[in-house]
Write an enzyme that holds these catalytic residues in place. Sequence first.
Site, PDB file in Angstrom:
ATOM      1  N   ASP A  94       0.874  -1.270  -0.048  1.00  0.00           N
ATOM      2  CA  ASP A  94      -0.099  -0.062  -0.120  1.00  0.00           C
ATOM      3  C   ASP A  94       0.670   1.290   0.055  1.00  0.00           C
ATOM      4  O   ASP A  94       1.632   1.556   1.121  1.00  0.00           O
ATOM      5  CB  ASP A  94      -0.794  -0.074   1.171  1.00  0.00           C
ATOM      6  CG  ASP A  94      -1.629   1.216   1.590  1.00  0.00           C
ATOM      7  OD1 ASP A  94      -2.112   1.654   2.377  1.00  0.00           O
ATOM      8  OD2 ASP A  94      -1.788   2.045   0.459  1.00  0.00           O
ATOM      9  N   ASP A 154      -1.782   5.548  -5.688  1.00  0.00           N
ATOM     10  CA  ASP A 154      -2.018   4.592  -4.379  1.00  0.00           C
ATOM     11  C   ASP A 154      -2.469   3.162  -4.700  1.00  0.00           C
ATOM     12  O   ASP A 154      -3.509   3.008  -4.987  1.00  0.00           O
ATOM     13  CB  ASP A 154      -3.293   5.358  -3.608  1.00  0.00           C
ATOM     14  CG  ASP A 154      -3.555   4.614  -2.309  1.00  0.00           C
ATOM     15  OD1 ASP A 154      -4.306   4.975  -1.740  1.00  0.00           O
ATOM     16  OD2 ASP A 154      -2.939   3.672  -2.002  1.00  0.00           O
TER      17      ASP A 154
HETATM   18  C1  LIG Z   1     -11.725   6.720   0.773  1.00  0.00           C
HETATM   19  C2  LIG Z   1     -10.682   6.516  -0.340  1.00  0.00           C
HETATM   20  C3  LIG Z   1      -9.646   5.576   0.285  1.00  0.00           C
HETATM   21  C4  LIG Z   1     -10.551   3.963   0.201  1.00  0.00           C
HETATM   22  C5  LIG Z   1      -9.322   2.889   0.304  1.00  0.00           C
HETATM   23  N1  LIG Z   1      -9.965   1.499   0.220  1.00  0.00           N
HETATM   24  C6  LIG Z   1     -10.337   1.051  -0.716  1.00  0.00           C
HETATM   25  O1  LIG Z   1     -10.072   1.493  -1.780  1.00  0.00           O
HETATM   26  C7  LIG Z   1     -10.974  -0.337  -0.386  1.00  0.00           C
HETATM   27  C8  LIG Z   1      -9.675  -1.439  -0.457  1.00  0.00           C
HETATM   28  C9  LIG Z   1     -10.020  -2.677  -0.276  1.00  0.00           C
HETATM   29  C10 LIG Z   1     -10.418  -3.587  -1.233  1.00  0.00           C
HETATM   30  C11 LIG Z   1     -10.858  -4.960  -0.727  1.00  0.00           C
HETATM   31  C12 LIG Z   1     -11.079  -5.274   0.454  1.00  0.00           C
HETATM   32  C13 LIG Z   1     -11.211  -4.318   1.395  1.00  0.00           C
HETATM   33  C14 LIG Z   1     -10.652  -2.956   1.314  1.00  0.00           C
HETATM   34  N2  LIG Z   1     -11.840  -0.661  -1.591  1.00  0.00           N
HETATM   35  C15 LIG Z   1     -13.025  -0.027  -1.558  1.00  0.00           C
HETATM   36  O2  LIG Z   1     -13.360   0.840  -0.886  1.00  0.00           O
HETATM   37  N3  LIG Z   1     -14.068  -0.383  -2.513  1.00  0.00           N
HETATM   38  C16 LIG Z   1     -15.246   0.133  -2.447  1.00  0.00           C
HETATM   39  C17 LIG Z   1     -15.618   0.507  -3.936  1.00  0.00           C
HETATM   40  O3  LIG Z   1     -15.478  -0.548  -4.548  1.00  0.00           O
HETATM   41  C18 LIG Z   1     -14.209  -0.821  -4.735  1.00  0.00           C
HETATM   42  C19 LIG Z   1     -13.963  -1.418  -3.615  1.00  0.00           C
HETATM   43  C20 LIG Z   1      -8.188   2.885   1.587  1.00  0.00           C
HETATM   44  O4  LIG Z   1      -8.878   3.245   2.489  1.00  0.00           O
HETATM   45  N4  LIG Z   1      -7.245   2.990   1.150  1.00  0.00           N
HETATM   46  C21 LIG Z   1      -6.066   2.688   2.246  1.00  0.00           C
HETATM   47  C22 LIG Z   1      -5.450   1.261   2.259  1.00  0.00           C
HETATM   48  C23 LIG Z   1      -6.405  -0.011   2.215  1.00  0.00           C
HETATM   49  C24 LIG Z   1      -7.288   0.067   3.635  1.00  0.00           C
HETATM   50  C25 LIG Z   1      -8.343  -1.066   3.756  1.00  0.00           C
HETATM   51  C26 LIG Z   1      -7.584  -2.240   3.660  1.00  0.00           C
HETATM   52  C27 LIG Z   1      -6.820  -2.377   1.812  1.00  0.00           C
HETATM   53  C28 LIG Z   1      -5.925  -1.184   1.943  1.00  0.00           C
HETATM   54  C29 LIG Z   1      -4.861   3.680   1.787  1.00  0.00           C
HETATM   55  O5  LIG Z   1      -3.706   3.595   2.723  1.00  0.00           O
HETATM   56  O6  LIG Z   1      -4.650   3.614   0.461  1.00  0.00           O
HETATM   57  C30 LIG Z   1      -5.161   5.164   1.885  1.00  0.00           C
HETATM   58  F1  LIG Z   1      -4.268   5.847   1.323  1.00  0.00           F
HETATM   59  F2  LIG Z   1      -6.427   5.688   1.409  1.00  0.00           F
HETATM   60  C31 LIG Z   1      -5.235   5.523   3.469  1.00  0.00           C
HETATM   61  O7  LIG Z   1      -6.177   5.502   4.172  1.00  0.00           O
HETATM   62  N5  LIG Z   1      -4.003   5.949   3.991  1.00  0.00           N
HETATM   63  C32 LIG Z   1      -4.127   6.396   5.378  1.00  0.00           C
END
Ligand SMILES: CCCC[C@H](NC(=O)[C@H](Cc1ccccc1)NC(=O)N1CCOCC1)C(=O)N[C@@H](CC1CCCCC1)C(O)(O)C(F)(F)C(=O)NC
Length: 329
Positions: free
Chosen positions: A35, A219
């Site tokens: 990530d 990201d």
């Molecule tokens: C609101 C915008 C950001 C949303 C982003 N999450 C996502 O993009 C999650 C990832 C996921 C996939 C499968 C199962 C579980 C989680 N997917 C998601 O929200 N969706 C919903 C929409 O359809 C597509 C899948 C996020 O929080 N990314 C984190 C890292 C994730 C955290 C949860 C587990 C998986 C990794 C990040 O680190 O990239 C960040 F930069 F967004 C962050 O929060 N940094 C502090």
Amino acid sequence: QTGSANTNPSDSADDEYITSVSIGTPAQVLPLDFDTGSSDLWVFSSETPKSSASGHVTYSPSKSSTAKKLSGSTWSIEYGDKSSSSGDVYTDIVTIGGFSVKTQAVESATKVSTQFVQDTVISGLVGLGFDVGNQVSPRPQKTWFSNAASSLAEPLFTADLRHQETGSYNFGFIDTSLAKGTIGYTPADGSEGYWGFTATGYSVGGAKLNRNSITGIADTGTTLLLLPDNIVDAYYNNVESAEYDDSQEGVVFDCSEDLPSFSFGVGGQTITISGDLLNLTPIEEGSSTCFGGLQSSADIGINIFGDVALKAALVVFDLGNERLGWAQK
Ligand SMILES: CCCC[C@H](NC(=O)[C@H](Cc1ccccc1)NC(=O)N1CCOCC1)C(=O)N[C@@H](CC1CCCCC1)C(O)(O)C(F)(F)C(=O)NC
């Protein structure tokens, strides 16, 4: 020295990408989510409540002869999707793609939110953001890549994420054969912990790029391409059946639509995301309504070039030169 690790989409929607990581002696292999949007390496462990850890591979520091408790250190993280985790900290040997970091902070989860409990395909995250984003207190810890950088042939890594195919994270070298186009570089801003950059414009279908600065982050940990409403509207105005679906919290359309491509300019290059990559998945198994890979960033406060965008490119995360490289794939 270099490292090279394969990475695989977690499901048919390419929701996240899974990479195997070896921790400890003897090696304990865990499936982790790399990530670039965060800066902590944390894992499900022997300290995670049994009910929460069920179905997950876990790390047991007590079974590793090289594990050491980092006494007094704790961590706690909340992500953009409202998921969260927290715990305490060990150091141990962490090997990724054949490259070992001897004393890596391995953050052990004593608490994980429901989303993580349910997401049994991963056992934690490898943060590849800038060290300033690390959440260990009282003393923040370095990321695996930051620890590795000084020993790698070059202080950089590349992400080659693919749709329903095995891709790779390469450390210390650029395999230019992975790209069709030239690598265009642009300055990276790591001040917030993210890999921030500015795209110079965009276009829908094969049209000419306009000039429209879009500042956002590269990201790997975010599934979608999240951009301002004016751009999202300009794109979906070309999709006859597109409409906002409240329950899905996003734009959906008939799966039979022939979606236009979406291009953005960066580092003097144009990256074009094919229409196929912009159709993420049916909203439910067997549904003829599909969910868009491009959605609004309006209620997030930051634009995110997530996996939907990264899949169209070979991306170079160049720490040494504080820059991002993008090449069409
Ligand atoms: C609101 C915008 C950001 C949303 C982003 N999450 C996502 O993009 C999650 C990832 C996921 C996939 C499968 C199962 C579980 C989680 N997917 C998601 O929200 N969706 C919903 C929409 O359809 C597509 C899948 C996020 O929080 N990314 C984190 C890292 C994730 C955290 C949860 C587990 C998986 C990794 C990040 O680190 O990239 C960040 F930069 F967004 C962050 O929060 N940094 C502090």
